[in-house]
Design an enzyme around this catalytic site. Structure first.
Site, PDB file in Angstrom:
ATOM      1  NE  ARG A 100       4.162 -25.601  25.396  1.00 37.95           N
ATOM      2  CZ  ARG A 100       4.446 -26.880  25.246  1.00 37.95           C
ATOM      3  NH1 ARG A 100       5.398 -27.425  26.001  1.00 37.95           N
ATOM      4  NH2 ARG A 100       3.792 -27.632  24.377  1.00 37.95           N
ATOM      5  CE1 TYR A 101       0.378 -24.125  26.022  1.00 38.08           C
ATOM      6  CE2 TYR A 101       0.829 -26.445  26.460  1.00 38.08           C
ATOM      7  CZ  TYR A 101       0.760 -25.377  25.578  1.00 38.08           C
ATOM      8  OH  TYR A 101       1.063 -25.563  24.260  1.00 38.08           O
ATOM      9  CB  THR A 102       0.296 -25.454  34.883  1.00 43.51           C
ATOM     10  OG1 THR A 102       1.687 -25.786  34.982  1.00 43.51           O
ATOM     11  CG2 THR A 102      -0.445 -26.551  34.141  1.00 43.51           C
TER      12      THR A 102
END
Length: 905
Positions: A122-124
């Site tokens: 979800r962050y990359t």
């Protein structure tokens, strides 16, 4: 509860069922999960990720998208497995330290060489890398087959139309059921060059391919050791390639050095490597490191290893290579799916499979483009006829009741095509011509005419139609040429490969060092001077020479060995950690060992029993240890001289003892009441000096003895002994060329003056009052040796070797030292130099180093001076020489005040 009807039950053999089910499972894992396809080099999960990103428009020239979205698309459409497996595969394709050409362009934390995990999906963010487009290019041109996805709602490609051999370029690894694959990455430029060579000559030898494919090219760089592993892998599909990290040695000044590691082997965890080095230092398997830190940053790897003073960096580096993953091996298994089945292939087979696949892709693409060109030309021909007959066309359309009626009327008419027949033939459209040589519109053409815009009726548009037709005719001709000529097809294949090379090839990262790299264990051993001590109880140890401190003659010494059960030292010598040694036992057996294999201890330590180091049997014990020259080339001109307590001697060839098995071999036969005193290497032009405990000595030439080949012989008589006397030492001396008269004349010169002459000081031969020429005096001074004799009560003297006349073996000898109750019996006789130091050990374990320059030079028939002040009941049991070391000079002043200059002369 359902009542089972026996008619619905089918009995099966459990062995057959397990066999079938297991094979089905195994093939499912092999084909659908773990093994890559030889054509595009991808496993299903990687192929699905790239295809899904392509379908979603997540291209290299577009904005990044959340990795979670990509994983969701792949999992929902094509890969019904866990999201973590998909994301892990996506992450690996984005890591520039895992793939030689990353296929995914990642933004965010995608892991590191230290083994750090990537950030959550979800962050990359991710998108296709530019080179990934070369894997999927032309997929919309019917180049590869498509299969239904897991639920039949979508279609996915069975393989990507890769434009470069991705299997070799990025490698692959996986474990299936009963098999595994491990293919290293390679340099894109080298692999494409090899493909071009194969295209030019399908019969090319694999060794010729090795001329361009030098070997694997790992993204983490490093060094490949040797080419044998590479050749094995490329010739057979299996092999082991040794990889070593790159390290540089940096001089820090003041005798200190540092090792800087800038590259590590492929797939090695950098943080774990640093930890392992620290562990090895703590366990003392790697010695000499004073500081270790990881200074790596975004600019590259830098592991800093600072060494202690005077430590040899190359040895420490070899220890690191041996004990850690700074040197490792890559086991190559070039297993991939070919025609749907797993197969281990050599380099040529992999390249051949890729080239064959590209031929199919280019053929399918050409057929697709040919059909598209013909379809377009077919429409343009209809429009051209319509424009030429526009008035009639308009009349038919106006008269028709509806578009369908107009279309049918247009198709029913025949049109004169004389003016466009050359164009019809040019595009090879036979569908338009009827039996009368006129043209009829097809349904597609009629539909295009009805949809034609009025602007196409202009003269300019008419000319443009003809121009477009001619261009299409050229394209169709080219496509037909490709399909009809394999040479042309292969030419295009090469052109496309070269284009990929020009756009994406980079210089080789991994270097290859040629030669043999079977590392000798001695490369891992720091070269250091050691004191070897052997006790009467059979204990042996080695202690660094630097552990002992120089003292002045007459000093009290220091505790060198803690004695237990009245054990005393019987032998001590100094050698390098690389010194080879021969161990001679009381039963005449000989064993071989390098000094570094002896147990390391401290001056107070007892060491280890030799029975735990050597394969001694029963009551066998070691009586003598002979250190040899490190350079075995020096052994060719050397003999071994044996001496026993009863005065027997034997001359043997040293080469007879060059190869000794671990269980030893017979060296000499001994009588029951005799024992081996000494064994020394010697040359034919040298002399032997036998010395007894009662102060007698006998000197004779080595050449007076013949070489005895039999290792079971006890030799010949060397010296006739008195009833209570025995030989206690054997010394090897230089041969004497001067006559007895010349030696006596030379010895009449004071020893102080002789030493000055030997040091190069000028002299006047006439002033010396001897009947010798200056040349003779100088030659004798430079060749003069001195014999040191030490007694059990701590007395010693130095005498010139010229004072020991040469006699025949078998005699009773001459006086070596005036022995009395004060001096005690002789315990050691040896040749010495002016800058040597003497090490003495007593039966109580006390040890002292004494500089020999303080010991007076006297004649043979004297009692000597006090070397060692003994306590009551204390006796000297061993004496050995130590070459002068630089450490001693630094310590002399420190201990000068501690030690009183005592002793009588």
């Amino acid at each position: 509860m359902t009542d089972n009807n026996s008619s619905n039950l089918v009995p099966v053999n459990i062995e057959d069922e397990m066999k079938v089910s297991y094979l089905d499972y195994a093939m499912s894992v092999i084909v659908s999960r773990a093994i890559p396809d030889v054509r595009d080099g991808l496993k299903p999960v990687h192929r699905r990720i790239i295809y899904s990103m392509h379908e979603a428009g997540n291209h290299a020239n577009r904005a990044y998208r959340k990795s979670a979205r990509i994983v969701g698309d792949v999992m929902g459409k094509y890969h019904p497995h866990g999201d973590s497996a998909i994301y892990d595969s996506l992450v690996r394709m984005a890591q520039d330290f895992s793939l030689r050409l990353p296929l995914v362009d990642g933004q965010g934390n995608f892991g590191s060489l230290d083994g750090d995990a990537a950030a959550a999906m979800r962050y990359t963010e991710s998108r296709m890398a530019k080179v990934a487009h070369k894997l999927i290019e032309d997929i919309d041109k019917e180049t590869v087959s498509f299969n239904p996805n897991y639920d039949g709602s979508e279609e996915e490609p069975s393989v990507l139309p890769s434009m470069f051999p991705n299997l070799l370029v990025n490698g692959s690894g996986g474990i299936a059921v009963g098999m595994a694959t491990n293919i290293p990455p390679h340099n894109l430029g080298e692999v494409i060059d090899a493909c071009c060579l194969y295209v030019d000559n399908n019969d090319i030898e694999i060794l010729d391919l090795l001329e361009v494919v030098k070997g694997p090219d790992f993204p983490t760089s490093g060094i490949i050791l040797g080419v044998n592993g590479i050749k094995s892998a490329y010739l057979t599909g299996r092999g082991s390639i040794a990889i070593r990290g790159r390290a540089e040695i940096e001089n820090l000044g003041n005798g200190r050095q540092a090792i800087i590691i800038t590259e590590i082997p492929y797939m090695v965890n950098k943080a774990r490597l640093v930890e392992k080095i620290a562990e090895m230092v703590k366990e003392k398997r790697i010695e000499g490191i004073s500081d270790l830190r990881d200074e790596s940053n975004k600019n590259g790897i830098r592991i800093y290893i600072e060494l202690k003073k005077d430590i040899v960096a190359e040895v420490v580096l070899n220890q690191i290579y041996s004990c850690t993953q700074l040197q490792t091996s890559f086991g190559v298994i070039m297993l991939a799916l070919k025609d749907g089945l797993p197969k281990v292939m050599n380099l040529k087979e992999v390249i051949a499979a890729f080239v064959s696949f590209r031929e199919v892709v280019i053929t399918n693409r050409t057929i697709y483009l040919l059909n598209k060109a013909r379809d377009k030309a077919h429409i343009l021909l209809g429009l051209t006829i319509a424009v030429s007959n526009i008035d009639e066309i308009i009349r038919i359309i106006k008269a028709a009741s509806d578009p369908n009626a107009a279309k049918q009327e247009l198709m029913a008419r025949s049109w004169d095509a004389l003016n466009i027949l050359p164009l019809v033939k040019l595009v090879d459209d036979k569908a338009m011509l009827n039996e009368e040589g006129k043209c009829s519109f097809t349904e597609a053409q009629a539909k295009a005419i009805l949809e034609m815009r009025l602007q196409r009726l202009t003269a300019m548009e008419k000319n443009k139609l003809e121009e477009d037709l001619k261009n299409l005719a050229t394209e169709i001709t080219e496509y037909l040429n490709i399909l009809g000529s394999r040479e042309r097809l292969l030419e295009i294949l090469k052109e496309e490969l070269i284009k990929v090379k020009e756009e994406f090839a980079t210089p080789r990262l991994t270097s290859i060092e040629f030669g043999e790299f079977d590392q000798d264990i001695e490369d891992l051993i720091q070269r250091e001077e050691m004191v070897v001590t052997v006790t009467l109880g059979g204990y042996i140890k080695r202690v660094p020479l630097s552990s002992y401190r120089a003292q002045k003659r007459g000093g009290k010494g220091r505790s060198g060995l803690s004695m237990r059960d009245e054990d005393i030292t019987t032998q001590v010598f100094v050698g390098s950690t690389h010194t080879p040694m021969l161990f001679f036992s009381n039963i005449g057996q000989v064993y071989s060992l390098k000094l570094y294999k002896l147990p390391l201890s401290n001056p107070q330590g007892k060491g280890r029993p030799m029975v735990n180091i050597l394969p001694l049997k029963g009551d066998e014990h070691i009586t003598n240890i002979m250190p040899l020259p490190e350079n075995q080339d020096e052994w060719d001109n050397l003999n071994i001289m044996f001496a026993t307590a009863k005065g027997n001697i034997r001359r043997s060839d040293l080469l007879d003892f060059k190869k000794i098995q671990s269980n030893g071999k017979i060296a000499i036969r001994l009588d029951e009441d005799d024992k081996l005193i000494d064994v020394k290497p010697c040359k034919e032009d040298e002399h032997i000096l036998l010395a007894t405990k009662s102060g007698k000595a006998l000197r004779f030439p080595v050449e007076s003895l013949r070489v005895i080949k039999s290792r079971t012989s006890d030799g010949v008589r060397g010296m006739r002994l008195a009833e209570d006397d025995s030989v206690i030492s054997m010394t090897v001396l230089k041969g004497i060329k001067a006559t007895r008269e010349e030696r006596d004349a030379y010895l009449s010169v004071s020893w102080e003056k002789r030493l000055e002459i030997a040091k190069g000081e000028e002299f006047n031969s006439e002033e010396l009052g001897v009947d010798l020429t200056a040349e003779s005096i100088l030659e004798m001074a430079n060749s003069e040796e001195f014999i040191l004799t030490v007694t059990e009560n701590g007395f010693g003297k130095r005498s010139s070797a010229y004072g020991y006349r040469i006699t025949d073996r078998g005699g009773s000898g001459i006086i070596n030292m005036d022995i009395n109750d004060k001096t005690g019996l002789v315990v050691g006789v040896m040749p010495v130099k002016m800058d040597d130091e003497l090490m003495l050990i007593t039966n109580s374990g006390k040890l002292i180093r004494c500089k020999l320059e303080t010991v007076r030079i006297t004649g043979r028939n004297t009692s000597g001076v006090t070397l060692f002040r003994l306590d009551d009941g204390e006796k000297v049991v061993s004496a050995s020489l130590i070459a002068e070391s630089s450490d001693d000079n630094e310590e002399d002043s420190e201990f000068e005040e501690e030690v009183a200059e005592e002793g009588s002369e």
